[in-house]
Design a protein around this motif. Sequence first.
Motif, short mmCIF file in Angstrom:
data_model
loop_
_atom_site.label_atom_id
_atom_site.label_comp_id
_atom_site.label_asym_id
_atom_site.label_seq_id
_atom_site.Cartn_x
_atom_site.Cartn_y
_atom_site.Cartn_z
N MET A 1 0.81 -1.46 -0.05
CA MET A 1 0.16 -0.45 0.25
C MET A 1 0.54 1.35 -0.19
O MET A 1 2.24 1.31 0.67
CB MET A 1 -1.45 -0.38 1.20
CG MET A 1 -2.08 -1.03 1.75
SD MET A 1 -3.46 -1.14 0.28
CE MET A 1 -4.01 0.25 1.37
N CYS A 2 0.10 2.17 -0.45
CA CYS A 2 1.32 3.64 -0.55
C CYS A 2 0.07 4.63 -0.24
O CYS A 2 -0.41 4.78 -0.02
CB CYS A 2 1.40 3.99 -1.95
SG CYS A 2 2.13 2.52 -2.84
N LYS A 3 1.08 6.00 1.05
CA LYS A 3 0.34 6.62 1.83
C LYS A 3 0.25 8.08 -0.05
O LYS A 3 1.68 8.28 0.09
CB LYS A 3 0.62 7.01 2.80
CG LYS A 3 0.26 8.02 3.03
CD LYS A 3 0.86 8.36 5.10
CE LYS A 3 -0.16 9.37 5.69
NZ LYS A 3 0.05 8.86 6.55
N GLU B 1 -9.49 5.28 5.00
CA GLU B 1 -7.90 6.35 5.37
C GLU B 1 -7.82 6.26 3.73
O GLU B 1 -6.68 6.06 2.78
CB GLU B 1 -7.38 6.55 5.81
CG GLU B 1 -7.45 7.12 7.20
CD GLU B 1 -6.14 6.63 8.08
OE1 GLU B 1 -5.03 6.85 7.78
OE2 GLU B 1 -7.23 6.71 9.15
N ILE B 2 -8.67 5.28 2.61
CA ILE B 2 -8.63 4.62 1.71
C ILE B 2 -8.68 6.25 0.70
O ILE B 2 -9.91 6.62 0.47
CB ILE B 2 -9.46 3.32 1.10
CG1 ILE B 2 -8.87 2.33 2.49
CG2 ILE B 2 -8.87 2.99 0.10
CD1 ILE B 2 -7.83 2.03 2.27
N ALA B 3 -7.97 5.91 -0.32
CA ALA B 3 -8.19 7.10 -1.09
C ALA B 3 -9.47 7.52 -2.01
O ALA B 3 -9.58 8.05 -2.71
CB ALA B 3 -6.92 7.94 -2.05
N PHE B 4 -10.05 5.80 -2.54
CA PHE B 4 -10.73 5.61 -3.65
C PHE B 4 -11.54 4.34 -3.75
O PHE B 4 -10.66 4.06 -3.13
CB PHE B 4 -9.73 5.92 -4.93
CG PHE B 4 -8.46 6.88 -4.98
CD1 PHE B 4 -9.24 8.07 -6.16
CD2 PHE B 4 -7.67 7.08 -5.83
CE1 PHE B 4 -8.10 9.22 -6.18
CE2 PHE B 4 -6.18 7.91 -5.87
CZ PHE B 4 -7.08 8.72 -6.10
N ARG B 5 -12.51 4.87 -3.95
CA ARG B 5 -13.92 4.43 -4.06
C ARG B 5 -13.05 2.96 -4.42
O ARG B 5 -13.21 1.49 -4.33
CB ARG B 5 -15.20 4.12 -4.19
CG ARG B 5 -15.94 4.97 -3.00
CD ARG B 5 -17.22 5.86 -3.59
NE ARG B 5 -17.28 6.30 -4.89
CZ ARG B 5 -18.53 5.93 -5.45
NH1 ARG B 5 -19.42 5.29 -5.25
NH2 ARG B 5 -18.73 6.60 -6.52
N SER B 6 -12.69 3.01 -5.62
CA SER B 6 -12.48 1.32 -6.63
C SER B 6 -11.34 1.53 -5.74
O SER B 6 -11.23 -0.40 -6.02
CB SER B 6 -11.59 2.18 -8.06
OG SER B 6 -10.72 2.74 -7.69
N VAL B 7 -10.28 1.53 -4.82
CA VAL B 7 -9.25 0.81 -4.41
C VAL B 7 -9.96 0.12 -2.58
O VAL B 7 -9.92 -0.89 -2.75
CB VAL B 7 -8.74 1.65 -3.28
CG1 VAL B 7 -7.65 1.17 -2.86
CG2 VAL B 7 -7.80 2.38 -4.31
N THR B 8 -10.88 0.45 -2.52
CA THR B 8 -12.12 -0.08 -1.63
C THR B 8 -12.73 -1.50 -2.42
O THR B 8 -12.74 -2.72 -1.22
CB THR B 8 -12.95 1.24 -0.75
OG1 THR B 8 -12.19 2.13 -0.20
CG2 THR B 8 -13.92 0.00 -0.01
N TYR B 9 -13.08 -1.24 -2.49
CA TYR B 9 -13.58 -2.51 -3.96
C TYR B 9 -12.76 -3.11 -3.55
O TYR B 9 -13.00 -4.43 -3.77
CB TYR B 9 -14.70 -1.93 -4.91
CG TYR B 9 -15.05 -2.95 -5.92
CD1 TYR B 9 -16.22 -3.31 -5.46
CD2 TYR B 9 -14.28 -3.37 -7.04
CE1 TYR B 9 -16.67 -4.11 -6.58
CE2 TYR B 9 -14.88 -4.25 -8.02
CZ TYR B 9 -16.44 -4.90 -7.73
OH TYR B 9 -16.46 -5.65 -8.44
N THR B 10 -11.16 -3.24 -4.48
CA THR B 10 -10.81 -3.71 -4.68
C THR B 10 -10.37 -5.04 -3.67
O THR B 10 -9.87 -6.15 -3.57
CB THR B 10 -9.24 -3.10 -5.21
OG1 THR B 10 -10.17 -2.38 -6.81
CG2 THR B 10 -8.36 -4.27 -6.30
N LEU B 11 -10.06 -4.10 -2.76
CA LEU B 11 -9.24 -5.00 -1.25
C LEU B 11 -10.10 -5.96 -0.69
O LEU B 11 -10.04 -6.93 -0.81
CB LEU B 11 -9.11 -3.51 -0.53
CG LEU B 11 -8.16 -2.71 -1.04
CD1 LEU B 11 -7.42 -1.64 0.41
CD2 LEU B 11 -6.36 -3.34 -0.71
#
Length: 187
Positions: A57-59, A149-159
């Motif tokens: 993961m990247c901040k 603190e996830i930047a984008f909804r597509s990332v939340t969906y993917t995780l």
Amino acid sequence: HPTAMNYCSHCGAPVSLKVPPGDNLPRHVCDRCGTIHYQNPKVVVGALATWDDKILMCKRAIEPRYGCWTLPAGFMENNETCGAGAIRETLEEAGARIELGPMFSFVDLPHISQIHIIYRARVLDLDFKPGEESLEAVLMTEAQIPWDEIAFRSVTYTLKAFFEDRRRGQFDLHTTSLSIPVPDTYR
Ligand code: ZN
């Protein structure tokens, strides 16, 4: 809804927004040379790269979503494959070398004219450090993922899809379309 454009990138003259003959959507058309400036969706490619049970993961060190966490991902370059873009972005943002696996998620974002494509991948070695666009690049277990603190909804969906697939022992391709959230008052 085209992104604002004032001047022709070919000749520098002003452009007007109008529907060209035979077309059905407004385009920026040059008043002088007649060039039609089409705008099309942009593709973001990235990697969900693992090391043992951990995710890379990247901040973010840039806007939008400065300080929030994301999977390494970014806009495709011209003349690049999606997979090569995912490898390049992971190297740029996390300094990490990866071996690419199958495409894992494909997310349409029609309200911002983007498509986000994430591949599964394997981190090849632990000699990585954040690039200029990242404050940190770290390996996280599922329990360490900062869901708020996830930047984008597509990332939340993917995780979420990844952890569910890992639990049931089978990884599939996940596709969805994320649009603007409906305000509570309209539900
Ligand atoms: Zn022009």
